[in-house]
Design a protein around this motif. Structure first.
Motif, PDB file in Angstrom:
ATOM      1  N   ARG A   7       0.835  -1.209   0.000  1.00 28.72           N
ATOM      2  CA  ARG A   7       0.000   0.000   0.000  1.00 28.72           C
ATOM      3  C   ARG A   7       0.867   1.255   0.000  1.00 28.72           C
ATOM      4  O   ARG A   7       0.566   2.233  -0.690  1.00 28.72           O
ATOM      5  N   GLY A   8       1.938   1.259   0.764  1.00 29.23           N
ATOM      6  CA  GLY A   8       2.850   2.409   0.803  1.00 29.23           C
ATOM      7  C   GLY A   8       3.493   2.662  -0.547  1.00 29.23           C
ATOM      8  O   GLY A   8       3.640   3.818  -0.976  1.00 29.23           O
ATOM      9  N   ALA A   9       3.874   1.601  -1.244  1.00 31.16           N
ATOM     10  CA  ALA A   9       4.477   1.747  -2.571  1.00 31.16           C
ATOM     11  C   ALA A   9       3.458   2.299  -3.567  1.00 31.16           C
ATOM     12  O   ALA A   9       3.786   3.152  -4.408  1.00 31.16           O
ATOM     13  N   ILE A  10       2.214   1.838  -3.470  1.00 30.91           N
ATOM     14  CA  ILE A  10       1.164   2.326  -4.367  1.00 30.91           C
ATOM     15  C   ILE A  10       0.889   3.806  -4.101  1.00 30.91           C
ATOM     16  O   ILE A  10       0.753   4.602  -5.032  1.00 30.91           O
ATOM     17  N   VAL A  11       0.809   4.201  -2.828  1.00 32.87           N
ATOM     18  CA  VAL A  11       0.576   5.600  -2.472  1.00 32.87           C
ATOM     19  C   VAL A  11       1.733   6.471  -2.957  1.00 32.87           C
ATOM     20  O   VAL A  11       1.533   7.553  -3.519  1.00 32.87           O
ATOM     21  N   ALA A  12       2.955   6.029  -2.770  1.00 28.81           N
ATOM     22  CA  ALA A  12       4.127   6.793  -3.220  1.00 28.81           C
ATOM     23  C   ALA A  12       4.130   6.941  -4.738  1.00 28.81           C
ATOM     24  O   ALA A  12       4.417   8.024  -5.269  1.00 28.81           O
ATOM     25  N   ALA A  13       3.795   5.883  -5.464  1.00 25.38           N
ATOM     26  CA  ALA A  13       3.741   5.950  -6.924  1.00 25.38           C
ATOM     27  C   ALA A  13       2.640   6.902  -7.383  1.00 25.38           C
ATOM     28  O   ALA A  13       2.830   7.684  -8.328  1.00 25.38           O
ATOM     29  N   ALA A  14       1.490   6.874  -6.708  1.00 22.96           N
ATOM     30  CA  ALA A  14       0.390   7.771  -7.062  1.00 22.96           C
ATOM     31  C   ALA A  14       0.774   9.225  -6.805  1.00 22.96           C
ATOM     32  O   ALA A  14       0.494  10.104  -7.630  1.00 22.96           O
ATOM     33  N   LEU A  15       1.432   9.509  -5.684  1.00 25.73           N
ATOM     34  CA  LEU A  15       1.876  10.873  -5.387  1.00 25.73           C
ATOM     35  C   LEU A  15       2.905  11.357  -6.405  1.00 25.73           C
ATOM     36  O   LEU A  15       2.873  12.522  -6.835  1.00 25.73           O
ATOM     37  N   ALA A  16       3.807  10.481  -6.803  1.00 27.50           N
ATOM     38  CA  ALA A  16       4.802  10.844  -7.809  1.00 27.50           C
ATOM     39  C   ALA A  16       4.126  11.146  -9.145  1.00 27.50           C
ATOM     40  O   ALA A  16       4.482  12.119  -9.829  1.00 27.50           O
ATOM     41  N   ALA A  17       3.132  10.342  -9.534  1.00 26.98           N
ATOM     42  CA  ALA A  17       2.419  10.560 -10.796  1.00 26.98           C
ATOM     43  C   ALA A  17       1.657  11.886 -10.764  1.00 26.98           C
ATOM     44  O   ALA A  17       1.665  12.644 -11.743  1.00 26.98           O
ATOM     45  N   VAL A  18       1.009  12.193  -9.647  1.00 21.44           N
ATOM     46  CA  VAL A  18       0.287  13.460  -9.517  1.00 21.44           C
ATOM     47  C   VAL A  18       1.266  14.631  -9.570  1.00 21.44           C
ATOM     48  O   VAL A  18       1.006  15.650 -10.220  1.00 21.44           O
TER      49      VAL A  18
END
Length: 149
Positions: A7-18
């Protein structure tokens, strides 16, 4: 990988994409902005350097000169005058003594090379900055030429 790490990796990837998307949008907006300045501001050196911007005012009477598809004219706010060159077809409503807004770049010689010319379509409308500059100039009653390089 454990659930909380996933979940942390998914959240970090989403923040980077945004963050990347926001940076790209802001960069695109910044490159397409054309600031509006008056001829007096240009003469005072308050215009953007190396960037396209807009100048608005009146087309000076007797200044319109055609050279094939290149049109030369002067835009004034009744205080200062800026020579403009435009290659292309002018709008139907473009006339001497009427309001116009030109977009382009200022050359090192003080000549403004326009990439777009907009003619005022309603006699009662003028951009607020242009109207304020014309009002100030009419109070002083002075008209000066373009700055010399």
């Amino acid at each position: 990988m454990k659930g909380w790490k996933k979940r942390g990796a998914i959240v970090a990837a989403a923040l980077a994409a945004v963050g990347i998307a926001a940076a790209l949008v802001l960069n695109a907006l910044n490159s397409n902005i054309a600031l509006y300045v008056t001829p007096s501001d240009v003469a005072a050196g308050k215009s953007p350097h190396g960037q396209a911007f807009r100048i608005g005012g009146l087309v000076k009477e007797g200044s319109l000169r055609r050279d094939n598809l290149t049109v030369h004219f002067v835009v004034t706010d009744l205080a200062r005058e800026i020579p403009v060159a435009y290659t292309g077809i002018l709008p139907d409503l473009f006339k001497e003594g009427k309001g116009a807004v030109v977009q382009g770049r200022l050359g090192p010689d003080g000549q403004f090379t326009a990439s777009e010319v907009l003619a005022k379509h309603d006699e009662n409308y003028m951009p607020p900055q242009a109207q304020a500059a014309l009002d100030r100039a009419s109070k002083t009653g002075k008209t000066q030429g373009a700055p010399q390089p």
